[in-house]
Design a protein around this motif. Structure first.
Motif, PDB file in Angstrom:
ATOM      1  N   ALA A   1       0.962  -1.042   0.036  1.00 34.68           N
ATOM      2  CA  ALA A   1      -0.044  -0.055  -0.155  1.00 34.68           C
ATOM      3  C   ALA A   1       0.721   1.199  -0.104  1.00 34.68           C
ATOM      4  N   ILE A   2       0.495   2.024  -0.786  1.00 34.73           N
ATOM      5  CA  ILE A   2       1.048   3.330  -0.870  1.00 34.73           C
ATOM      6  C   ILE A   2       0.050   4.585  -0.434  1.00 34.73           C
ATOM      7  N   GLY A   3       0.312   5.580   0.409  1.00 34.53           N
ATOM      8  CA  GLY A   3      -0.632   6.587   0.657  1.00 34.53           C
ATOM      9  C   GLY A   3      -0.408   7.905   0.357  1.00 34.53           C
ATOM     10  N   CYS A   4      -1.295   8.790   0.327  1.00 34.74           N
ATOM     11  CA  CYS A   4      -0.923  10.262  -0.192  1.00 34.74           C
ATOM     12  C   CYS A   4      -1.501  10.917   1.327  1.00 34.74           C
ATOM     13  N   PHE A   5      -0.710  11.812   1.826  1.00 33.30           N
ATOM     14  CA  PHE A   5      -1.031  12.176   3.053  1.00 33.30           C
ATOM     15  C   PHE A   5      -0.942  13.904   2.831  1.00 33.30           C
ATOM     16  N   VAL A   6      -1.994  14.595   3.414  1.00 33.74           N
ATOM     17  CA  VAL A   6      -2.032  16.051   3.510  1.00 33.74           C
ATOM     18  C   VAL A   6      -2.139  16.584   4.801  1.00 33.74           C
ATOM     19  N   GLY A   7      -1.074  17.197   5.315  1.00 34.48           N
ATOM     20  CA  GLY A   7      -0.969  17.733   6.846  1.00 34.48           C
ATOM     21  C   GLY A   7      -1.217  16.645   7.575  1.00 34.48           C
ATOM     22  N   GLY A   8      -0.678  15.358   7.394  1.00 34.26           N
ATOM     23  CA  GLY A   8      -0.269  14.227   8.366  1.00 34.26           C
ATOM     24  C   GLY A   8      -1.672  13.280   8.325  1.00 34.26           C
ATOM     25  N   GLU A   9      -2.687  13.650   7.499  1.00 33.25           N
ATOM     26  CA  GLU A   9      -3.736  12.659   7.376  1.00 33.25           C
ATOM     27  C   GLU A   9      -3.772  12.106   5.996  1.00 33.25           C
ATOM     28  N   LEU A  10      -4.255  10.765   6.030  1.00 33.41           N
ATOM     29  CA  LEU A  10      -4.332  10.051   5.078  1.00 33.41           C
ATOM     30  C   LEU A  10      -5.426  10.495   4.047  1.00 33.41           C
ATOM     31  N   ALA A  11      -4.856  10.950   2.789  1.00 35.00           N
ATOM     32  CA  ALA A  11      -6.211  11.566   1.861  1.00 35.00           C
ATOM     33  C   ALA A  11      -6.540  10.526   0.773  1.00 35.00           C
ATOM     34  N   ALA A  12      -5.540   9.717   0.389  1.00 34.13           N
ATOM     35  CA  ALA A  12      -5.899   8.748  -0.580  1.00 34.13           C
ATOM     36  C   ALA A  12      -4.835   7.442  -0.368  1.00 34.13           C
ATOM     37  N   TYR A  13      -5.133   6.329  -1.071  1.00 33.99           N
ATOM     38  CA  TYR A  13      -4.271   5.269  -0.983  1.00 33.99           C
ATOM     39  C   TYR A  13      -4.467   4.431  -2.136  1.00 33.99           C
ATOM     40  N   MET A  14      -3.553   3.554  -2.484  1.00 40.32           N
ATOM     41  CA  MET A  14      -3.364   2.699  -3.514  1.00 40.32           C
ATOM     42  C   MET A  14      -2.766   1.346  -3.090  1.00 40.32           C
ATOM     43  N   ILE A  15      -3.558   0.359  -3.518  1.00 40.16           N
ATOM     44  CA  ILE A  15      -2.944  -1.173  -3.152  1.00 40.16           C
ATOM     45  C   ILE A  15      -2.462  -1.498  -4.383  1.00 40.16           C
TER      46      ILE A  15
END
Length: 292
Positions: free
Chosen positions: A154-168
């Motif tokens: 899994a790879i995640g995209c964080f905005v201000g420390g919050e997970l905003a989106a991810y891809m498996i």
């Protein structure tokens, strides 16, 4: 493929292994092969037996035969993938997104906690009841199962420390498949999906064991906006085939030339008012799918 099937079974999803691929029972009406871009060469009797066992009426699969409907898979094979690979507007959105977003691998024990709000937002937006993704205990079990699947990350995209989106993603035979991508509505303005696609492809294509990255094939019916997003993200369309086989009783009625013509006419005339009519295209594809 046995590892992939075991993963789905651990998550409570009904699955079968057949003709070199994994087949999932995902809806009340259909079963489909996954990843859908992998070409399979099943016999008609194998599929009919699967439909009878699962009580479904339609099987949708990536076809290794030149039958059914020709569609596109979306693939990156360029190891020098970068900003130059993106469509101009997509490139500008990635540049803006990377000012606010940070992408990194997410361990599965983190996913069990961090991804739950993303899942809940995604399913609410889609109007889908899916406890596998939204119930804390079910989602924790999903993440545990994913941690046991070789090649699954899994790879995640964080905005201000919050997970905003991810891809498996899942690596199989040199191809990295994007299995799922989910995002939360609350952070949409930061364009996390643009950053996520870009950084995921850059990371995966930098690995010597990865020959290509694929984010699936066109669906039936096609989702134009999703296909456009993938092309603008630098994925190249590669022709493939999708096949549909119906249970015999249904097939004799719904693939009759009169039925196909009538459904096509209704879909073309009234599809803009009742979008669900476009799903009748499945029967048109079934009429063009011929297996021994």
């Amino acid at each position: 493929m046995e590892h992939l099937q075991a993963f789905y079974q651990r998550t409570g999803q009904s699955s079968s292994q057949m003709a070199g691929g994994v087949w999932l029972v995902e809806t009340r009406l259909s079963v489909f092969s996954t990843p859908g871009s992998i070409p399979l060469r099943p016999t008609k009797s194998e599929i009919v037996n699967l439909l009878q066992r699962t009580g479904r009426i339609a099987a949708i699969f990536g076809s290794g035969f030149e039958t059914g409907k020709e569609v596109n898979s979306f693939v990156v094979r360029d190891r020098s993938y970068g900003m130059q690979s993106l469509q101009r507007q997509f490139r500008q959105q990635v540049k803006i997104a990377l000012q606010h977003c940070h992408c990194r691998p997410v361990e599965w024990h983190e996913m069990a906690r961090l991804a739950l709000p993303v899942n809940q937002s995604t399913m609410a937006r889609r109007g889908v009841h899916a406890p596998r993704y939204t119930d804390p205990m079910c989602w924790a079990a999903y993440c545990e199962a994913a941690s046991l699947l070789p090649g699954c990350e899994a790879i995640g995209c964080f905005v201000g420390g919050e997970l905003a989106a991810y891809m498996i993603t899942w690596l199989h035979a040199g191809v990295c498949y994007g299995l799922y991508m989910l995002w939360t509505e609350s952070l949409r303005a930061a364009h996390p999906t643009h950053a996520l696609y870009y950084e995921t492809v850059r990371d995966r294509m930098s690995r010597p064991e990865v020959e290509a990255m694929c984010v699936g094939r066109q669906t039936v019916p096609a989702m134009t906006s999703v296909d456009r997003f993938k092309r603008h993200a630098g994925f190249m369309p590669e022709p493939c085939h999708v096949g549909v086989i119906l249970r015999p009783g249904v097939s004799s009625i719904m693939t009759h030339p009169w039925s196909v013509r009538a459904l096509r006419s209704i879909r073309q005339r009234a599809g803009h008012r009742w979008p669900k009519l476009h799903h009748a295209e499945v029967f048109e594809v079934a009429a063009e799918t011929h297996l021994s």
